[in-house]
Structures are given as structure tokens and as C-alpha cells.
Design a protein around this motif. Structure first.
Motif, PDB file in Angstrom:
ATOM      1  N   ARG A  17       3.520   6.405  -6.919  1.00  0.00           N
ATOM      2  CA  ARG A  17       2.390   7.360  -7.578  1.00  0.00           C
ATOM      3  C   ARG A  17       2.867   8.671  -7.513  1.00  0.00           C
ATOM      4  O   ARG A  17       2.647   9.427  -8.334  1.00  0.00           O
ATOM      5  CB  ARG A  17       0.964   7.012  -7.116  1.00  0.00           C
ATOM      6  CG  ARG A  17      -0.028   7.774  -7.688  1.00  0.00           C
ATOM      7  CD  ARG A  17      -1.248   7.519  -7.297  1.00  0.00           C
ATOM      8  NE  ARG A  17      -1.668   5.952  -7.697  1.00  0.00           N
ATOM      9  CZ  ARG A  17      -1.919   5.079  -6.868  1.00  0.00           C
ATOM     10  NH1 ARG A  17      -1.991   5.291  -5.390  1.00  0.00           N
ATOM     11  NH2 ARG A  17      -2.125   3.805  -7.306  1.00  0.00           N
ATOM     12  N   ALA A  18       3.626   8.834  -6.349  1.00  0.00           N
ATOM     13  CA  ALA A  18       4.040  10.157  -6.139  1.00  0.00           C
ATOM     14  C   ALA A  18       5.462  10.569  -6.948  1.00  0.00           C
ATOM     15  O   ALA A  18       5.881  11.749  -6.614  1.00  0.00           O
ATOM     16  CB  ALA A  18       4.172  10.292  -4.520  1.00  0.00           C
TER      17      ALA A  18
ATOM     18  N   ALA B 187       0.865  -1.227  -0.050  1.00  0.00           N
ATOM     19  CA  ALA B 187      -0.057   0.056   0.024  1.00  0.00           C
ATOM     20  C   ALA B 187       0.831   1.346  -0.014  1.00  0.00           C
ATOM     21  O   ALA B 187       0.688   2.219  -0.721  1.00  0.00           O
ATOM     22  CB  ALA B 187      -1.114  -0.146   1.314  1.00  0.00           C
TER      23      ALA B 187
ATOM     24  N   GLU C 270       3.055   1.572  -3.040  1.00  0.00           N
ATOM     25  CA  GLU C 270       2.456   1.996  -4.633  1.00  0.00           C
ATOM     26  C   GLU C 270       2.149   3.478  -4.448  1.00  0.00           C
ATOM     27  O   GLU C 270       2.210   4.151  -5.568  1.00  0.00           O
ATOM     28  CB  GLU C 270       1.057   1.248  -4.645  1.00  0.00           C
ATOM     29  CG  GLU C 270       1.316  -0.178  -5.325  1.00  0.00           C
ATOM     30  CD  GLU C 270       1.924  -0.348  -6.530  1.00  0.00           C
ATOM     31  OE1 GLU C 270       1.498   0.635  -7.350  1.00  0.00           O
ATOM     32  OE2 GLU C 270       2.789  -1.095  -6.538  1.00  0.00           O
ATOM     33  N   GLN C 271       1.811   4.227  -3.191  1.00  0.00           N
ATOM     34  CA  GLN C 271       1.475   5.509  -3.094  1.00  0.00           C
ATOM     35  C   GLN C 271       2.672   6.102  -3.633  1.00  0.00           C
ATOM     36  O   GLN C 271       2.538   7.511  -4.182  1.00  0.00           O
ATOM     37  CB  GLN C 271       0.708   5.799  -1.712  1.00  0.00           C
ATOM     38  CG  GLN C 271      -0.639   5.221  -1.628  1.00  0.00           C
ATOM     39  CD  GLN C 271      -1.480   5.905  -2.355  1.00  0.00           C
ATOM     40  OE1 GLN C 271      -1.607   6.535  -3.578  1.00  0.00           O
ATOM     41  NE2 GLN C 271      -2.913   5.804  -1.829  1.00  0.00           N
ATOM     42  N   TRP C 272       3.787   5.730  -2.930  1.00  0.00           N
ATOM     43  CA  TRP C 272       5.033   6.370  -3.220  1.00  0.00           C
ATOM     44  C   TRP C 272       5.532   6.599  -4.634  1.00  0.00           C
ATOM     45  O   TRP C 272       6.038   7.533  -4.807  1.00  0.00           O
ATOM     46  CB  TRP C 272       6.298   5.970  -2.260  1.00  0.00           C
ATOM     47  CG  TRP C 272       5.978   6.527  -0.745  1.00  0.00           C
ATOM     48  CD1 TRP C 272       5.302   7.661  -0.509  1.00  0.00           C
ATOM     49  CD2 TRP C 272       6.076   5.985   0.612  1.00  0.00           C
ATOM     50  NE1 TRP C 272       5.249   7.669   1.148  1.00  0.00           N
ATOM     51  CE2 TRP C 272       5.883   6.672   1.471  1.00  0.00           C
ATOM     52  CE3 TRP C 272       6.835   4.787   0.576  1.00  0.00           C
ATOM     53  CZ2 TRP C 272       5.802   6.268   2.662  1.00  0.00           C
ATOM     54  CZ3 TRP C 272       6.894   4.102   1.968  1.00  0.00           C
ATOM     55  CH2 TRP C 272       6.544   5.001   3.175  1.00  0.00           C
TER      56      TRP C 272
ATOM     57  N   ASP D 164       3.465  13.287   0.537  1.00  0.00           N
ATOM     58  CA  ASP D 164       3.385  12.915  -0.548  1.00  0.00           C
ATOM     59  C   ASP D 164       2.215  11.711  -0.510  1.00  0.00           C
ATOM     60  O   ASP D 164       1.635  11.517  -1.757  1.00  0.00           O
ATOM     61  CB  ASP D 164       4.468  12.019  -0.947  1.00  0.00           C
ATOM     62  CG  ASP D 164       5.622  12.805  -1.245  1.00  0.00           C
ATOM     63  OD1 ASP D 164       5.357  14.200  -1.643  1.00  0.00           O
ATOM     64  OD2 ASP D 164       6.686  12.585  -1.444  1.00  0.00           O
ATOM     65  N   LEU D 165       1.586  11.463   0.603  1.00  0.00           N
ATOM     66  CA  LEU D 165       0.426  10.637   0.594  1.00  0.00           C
ATOM     67  C   LEU D 165      -0.781  11.691   0.649  1.00  0.00           C
ATOM     68  O   LEU D 165      -2.149  10.721   0.679  1.00  0.00           O
ATOM     69  CB  LEU D 165       0.537   9.882   1.767  1.00  0.00           C
ATOM     70  CG  LEU D 165       1.671   8.651   1.872  1.00  0.00           C
ATOM     71  CD1 LEU D 165       1.791   7.860   3.342  1.00  0.00           C
ATOM     72  CD2 LEU D 165       1.655   7.571   0.762  1.00  0.00           C
TER      73      LEU D 165
ATOM     74  N   THR E 173      -6.597   7.720  -2.025  1.00  0.00           N
ATOM     75  CA  THR E 173      -5.825   8.699  -2.623  1.00  0.00           C
ATOM     76  C   THR E 173      -6.641   9.909  -2.624  1.00  0.00           C
ATOM     77  O   THR E 173      -7.488   9.933  -3.764  1.00  0.00           O
ATOM     78  CB  THR E 173      -5.361   8.338  -4.240  1.00  0.00           C
ATOM     79  OG1 THR E 173      -4.732   7.030  -4.091  1.00  0.00           O
ATOM     80  CG2 THR E 173      -4.582   9.256  -4.662  1.00  0.00           C
ATOM     81  N   PRO E 174      -6.339  10.882  -1.681  1.00  0.00           N
ATOM     82  CA  PRO E 174      -5.574  10.689  -0.591  1.00  0.00           C
ATOM     83  C   PRO E 174      -6.442  10.350   0.589  1.00  0.00           C
ATOM     84  O   PRO E 174      -7.710  10.290   0.520  1.00  0.00           O
ATOM     85  CB  PRO E 174      -5.262  12.189  -0.409  1.00  0.00           C
ATOM     86  CG  PRO E 174      -6.088  12.987  -0.930  1.00  0.00           C
ATOM     87  CD  PRO E 174      -6.801  12.069  -2.030  1.00  0.00           C
TER      88      PRO E 174
ATOM     89  N   TRP F  72      -3.867   3.401   3.714  1.00  0.00           N
ATOM     90  CA  TRP F  72      -2.820   3.984   2.830  1.00  0.00           C
ATOM     91  C   TRP F  72      -3.387   3.614   1.418  1.00  0.00           C
ATOM     92  O   TRP F  72      -2.595   4.274   0.713  1.00  0.00           O
ATOM     93  CB  TRP F  72      -1.484   3.273   3.288  1.00  0.00           C
ATOM     94  CG  TRP F  72      -1.515   3.471   4.847  1.00  0.00           C
ATOM     95  CD1 TRP F  72      -1.220   2.329   5.750  1.00  0.00           C
ATOM     96  CD2 TRP F  72      -1.325   4.576   5.519  1.00  0.00           C
ATOM     97  NE1 TRP F  72      -0.805   3.050   6.707  1.00  0.00           N
ATOM     98  CE2 TRP F  72      -0.904   4.362   6.749  1.00  0.00           C
ATOM     99  CE3 TRP F  72      -1.379   5.999   4.959  1.00  0.00           C
ATOM    100  CZ2 TRP F  72      -0.689   5.411   7.690  1.00  0.00           C
ATOM    101  CZ3 TRP F  72      -0.957   7.078   6.028  1.00  0.00           C
ATOM    102  CH2 TRP F  72      -1.003   6.776   7.191  1.00  0.00           C
ATOM    103  N   ARG F  73      -4.331   3.013   1.016  1.00  0.00           N
ATOM    104  CA  ARG F  73      -4.610   2.780  -0.197  1.00  0.00           C
ATOM    105  C   ARG F  73      -5.467   3.883  -0.945  1.00  0.00           C
ATOM    106  O   ARG F  73      -5.555   4.044  -2.068  1.00  0.00           O
ATOM    107  CB  ARG F  73      -5.134   1.431  -0.533  1.00  0.00           C
ATOM    108  CG  ARG F  73      -4.428   0.260  -0.420  1.00  0.00           C
ATOM    109  CD  ARG F  73      -4.988  -1.030  -0.812  1.00  0.00           C
ATOM    110  NE  ARG F  73      -4.142  -2.208  -0.255  1.00  0.00           N
ATOM    111  CZ  ARG F  73      -3.151  -2.969  -0.604  1.00  0.00           C
ATOM    112  NH1 ARG F  73      -2.530  -2.158  -1.760  1.00  0.00           N
ATOM    113  NH2 ARG F  73      -2.416  -3.575  -0.183  1.00  0.00           N
TER     114      ARG F  73
END
Length: 198
Positions: free
Chosen positions: A21-22, A14, A17-19, A151-152, A121-122, A118-119
Motif C-alpha cells: 500500500r505504501a 499484514a 500488504e501495508q508495504w 511507512d506503516l 491504517t495507520p 499491523w492491519r
């Protein structure tokens, strides 16, 4: 930023993947695949420790040489049967990790929420971005983790030095018990800020 992730479970996936994406370069590794040293190795700006608590000290001690000087983010929770705190009689998990890799710069963060949060956005709830408390002693390491929090789409909160990390871990144990064990709305235990100080 180049981020190494130790572990391949839900939290690792989780946050990783978000990082990504950032715009960060993320490399995940696990002991079973034999690529954990690469994930913790040279060139990483930060390393997320996302393995089960029972394995953290062994994993970190085995990587102490490659973790030298690294920002090591501990998102683990030492929660055992009946949602008890496994570290209640001794140092906090983050402090044990810091002892196992004494030249790493440990920051406790991201341990209060389930991977599903954490999945998002945001992760914004009722128009308010999620706040993420951080505990650590190294200001440069805290600066790195604050950036990763932002960044999240979240807001970092300074919760004190690493000696306060046990409070975050105890809070996680309490919240997990309330949410999972009791099915309670744990947010209801905290009044609005204007009533918090009396």
C-alpha cells in the motif's frame, strides 16, 4: 523499495500488504511453495523473516548465501508453552539468526504486536502513533527499517544493538502472557514519561 518476505502467515500478510500500500514491491515466499529463495534473493532491499520460531535458524542457514549483505528483519518471538521464553538460557533469537547468516544485517523489529495491529491504517491509539523499537548493529540497515516503520504510520525507537534484542523478545513474552493469559491491560504497567524517571 523491494522487500522479500520469508513466510506466508498472518504477520507476513499484514506487513506485506501495508508495504505494498505504501508503494513497495513485495515478494513473499515459503518453503512449501519452493519460492523462498526468490523472496530472499538478489535485488531485495530488505527481507522480513516471518516464519515460526522453531524453523528460523534452519530457514536462515539454508539461505545464508542469498542473504549476504541483505537487511534481514526478524519479527519472530521465541515464546513457548505457558508463554515462557524459549531462549532464556542462551542467545536471543535475533542473535541466533545472525549467527546462522553471519553476512546478513539483522534488525529485530515488529515483534511486540499481533498481526491485527499491523492491519490498521495507520496503527494510532488515542491519537498517538504506535512506537516500534528496533535493535541492530548496522546503521544503514536500521535506516532502511526506520523507513519501513514510518511507512506503516508508526514511529521507530532505537532500542540498542542486537545484543539488546533479547530484551525485546522477553518483553513480547511478558506482554503476550498479560494480554492473552491474564486478559490484562498491559499498557497499564508503564507510567507516563514524566513519571518514568522519578
Amino acid at each position: 523499495m523491494r522487500i522479500g518476505i520469508l513466510g506466508r502467515g498472518g504477520m507476513a500478510d499484514a506487513l506485506g500488504e501495508q508495504w505494498k500500500r505504501a508503494g513497495h514491491d513485495v515478494l513473499a515466499g515459503s518453503r512449501s511453495r519452493g519460492d523462498v529463495r526468490a523472496a530472499a534473493g538478489h535485488g531485495t532491499d530488505a527481507v522480513l523473516l516471518a516464519v515460526p520460531y522453531a524453523a528460523v535458524v534452519e530457514v536462515v542457514a539454508g539461505l545464508a548465501d542469498v542473504l549476504r549483505g541483505r537487511v534481514l528483519i526478524d519479527c519472530t518471538n521465541p515464546v513457548g508453552p505457558d508463554f515462557g521464553l524459549l531462549t532464556a538460557s542462551g542467545p536471543a533469537a535475533a542473535e541466533r539468526i545472525a549467527s546462522a547468516a553471519p553476512t546478513a544485517r539483522v534488525v529485530k523489529a515488529f515483534n511486540l504486536c499481533h498481526e491485527s495491529v499491523w492491519r490498521l491504517t495507520p496503527p494510532v491509539f488515542a491519537g498517538r502513533p504506535l512506537a516500534v523499537p528496533l535493535c541492530g548493529d548496522d546503521e544503514d540497515a536500521l535506516t532502511v527499517v526506520r523507513r519501513l516503520v514510518r511507512d506503516l504510520g508508526c514511529e521507530p525507537l532505537h532500542a540498542g544493538g542486537l545484543d539488546r534484542s533479547g530484551l525485546l523478545e522477553a518483553t513480547a513474552a511478558l506482554l503476550i502472557r498479560l494480554w492473552v493469559g491474564e486478559g490484562a491491560d498491559a499498557q497499564a504497567i508503564a507510567p507516563p514519561l514524566e513519571f518514568a524517571a522519578g
